[in-house]
Design a protein around this motif. Structure first.
Motif, PDB file in Angstrom:
ATOM      1  N   LYS A  26       0.879  -1.168   0.000  1.00  0.00           N
ATOM      2  CA  LYS A  26       0.000   0.000   0.000  1.00  0.00           C
ATOM      3  C   LYS A  26       0.913   1.213   0.000  1.00  0.00           C
ATOM      4  O   LYS A  26       2.034   1.155   0.495  1.00  0.00           O
ATOM      5  N   ASP A  28       1.662   5.474   0.631  1.00  0.00           N
ATOM      6  CA  ASP A  28       1.300   6.740   1.268  1.00  0.00           C
ATOM      7  C   ASP A  28       1.216   7.821   0.209  1.00  0.00           C
ATOM      8  O   ASP A  28       0.413   8.740   0.320  1.00  0.00           O
ATOM      9  N   THR A  41      -1.710   9.451  -6.270  1.00  0.00           N
ATOM     10  CA  THR A  41      -2.516   9.484  -5.057  1.00  0.00           C
ATOM     11  C   THR A  41      -3.144  10.857  -4.847  1.00  0.00           C
ATOM     12  O   THR A  41      -3.982  11.027  -3.983  1.00  0.00           O
ATOM     13  N   ASP A  50      -9.936   9.600 -10.414  1.00  0.00           N
ATOM     14  CA  ASP A  50      -9.662   8.190 -10.162  1.00  0.00           C
ATOM     15  C   ASP A  50      -8.278   8.020  -9.540  1.00  0.00           C
ATOM     16  O   ASP A  50      -7.385   7.441 -10.117  1.00  0.00           O
ATOM     17  N   THR A  51      -8.117   8.540  -8.326  1.00  0.00           N
ATOM     18  CA  THR A  51      -6.834   8.492  -7.641  1.00  0.00           C
ATOM     19  C   THR A  51      -6.603   7.126  -7.009  1.00  0.00           C
ATOM     20  O   THR A  51      -7.527   6.326  -6.859  1.00  0.00           O
ATOM     21  N   ILE A  52      -5.370   6.882  -6.611  1.00  0.00           N
ATOM     22  CA  ILE A  52      -4.997   5.670  -5.885  1.00  0.00           C
ATOM     23  C   ILE A  52      -5.137   5.983  -4.404  1.00  0.00           C
ATOM     24  O   ILE A  52      -4.521   6.919  -3.901  1.00  0.00           O
ATOM     25  N   SER A  53      -5.983   5.226  -3.704  1.00  0.00           N
ATOM     26  CA  SER A  53      -6.213   5.457  -2.269  1.00  0.00           C
ATOM     27  C   SER A  53      -4.972   5.116  -1.469  1.00  0.00           C
ATOM     28  O   SER A  53      -4.250   4.166  -1.791  1.00  0.00           O
ATOM     29  N   THR A  54      -4.725   5.890  -0.397  1.00  0.00           N
ATOM     30  CA  THR A  54      -3.483   5.753   0.365  1.00  0.00           C
ATOM     31  C   THR A  54      -3.702   5.272   1.791  1.00  0.00           C
ATOM     32  O   THR A  54      -4.821   5.198   2.269  1.00  0.00           O
ATOM     33  N   THR A  57      -5.658   1.832   4.977  1.00  0.00           N
ATOM     34  CA  THR A  57      -6.948   1.390   4.436  1.00  0.00           C
ATOM     35  C   THR A  57      -7.034   1.642   2.932  1.00  0.00           C
ATOM     36  O   THR A  57      -8.088   1.466   2.331  1.00  0.00           O
ATOM     37  N   GLY A  58      -5.933   2.046   2.319  1.00  0.00           N
ATOM     38  CA  GLY A  58      -5.911   2.377   0.896  1.00  0.00           C
ATOM     39  C   GLY A  58      -5.877   1.163  -0.008  1.00  0.00           C
ATOM     40  O   GLY A  58      -5.965   0.017   0.435  1.00  0.00           O
ATOM     41  N   ASP A  59      -5.751   1.446  -1.304  1.00  0.00           N
ATOM     42  CA  ASP A  59      -5.672   0.381  -2.309  1.00  0.00           C
ATOM     43  C   ASP A  59      -4.482  -0.529  -2.024  1.00  0.00           C
ATOM     44  O   ASP A  59      -3.386  -0.065  -1.744  1.00  0.00           O
ATOM     45  N   SER A  60      -4.717  -1.833  -2.133  1.00  0.00           N
ATOM     46  CA  SER A  60      -3.680  -2.825  -1.896  1.00  0.00           C
ATOM     47  C   SER A  60      -3.267  -3.443  -3.224  1.00  0.00           C
ATOM     48  O   SER A  60      -4.112  -3.848  -4.019  1.00  0.00           O
TER      49      SER A  60
END
Length: 86
Positions: A26, A28, A41, A50-54, A57-60
């Motif tokens: 994941k 930061d 992100t 459509d960002t990458i979650s950080t 609990t973000g995108d794995s």
């Protein structure tokens, strides 16, 4: 040298063009080299959100996957990755 880095990785020359995930990871932060042109992100591709979650609990990203883009900085929250410079 193979040692784990603490904090963000920012190449002194070039940009990160690919990231291979060694153990589930994941992030930061993935800072796009050109905002609105590459997913990151902070800003999604072409500013579409459509960002990458950080964070924890973000995108794995699963082990073995390689993602491609152009990032000026990469900050891993959890896991291990190899960054390719171009």
């Amino acid at each position: 040298d193979g040692a784990a880095a603490a904090g963000a990785f920012t190449p002194s020359k070039g940009v990160v063009v690919a990231i291979t995930v060694i153990t589930e990871a994941k992030f930061d932060a993935l800072t796009a080299a050109e905002e609105n042109k590459y997913a990151s992100t902070a800003v999604g591709y072409e500013g579409l959100g459509d960002t990458i979650s950080t964070g924890t609990t973000g995108d794995s990203f699963p082990t073995g996957i390689t993602i491609f883009g152009r990032w000026s900085s990469v900050d891993v929250n959890d896991g291990a990755v190899i960054c390719y410079i171009g």
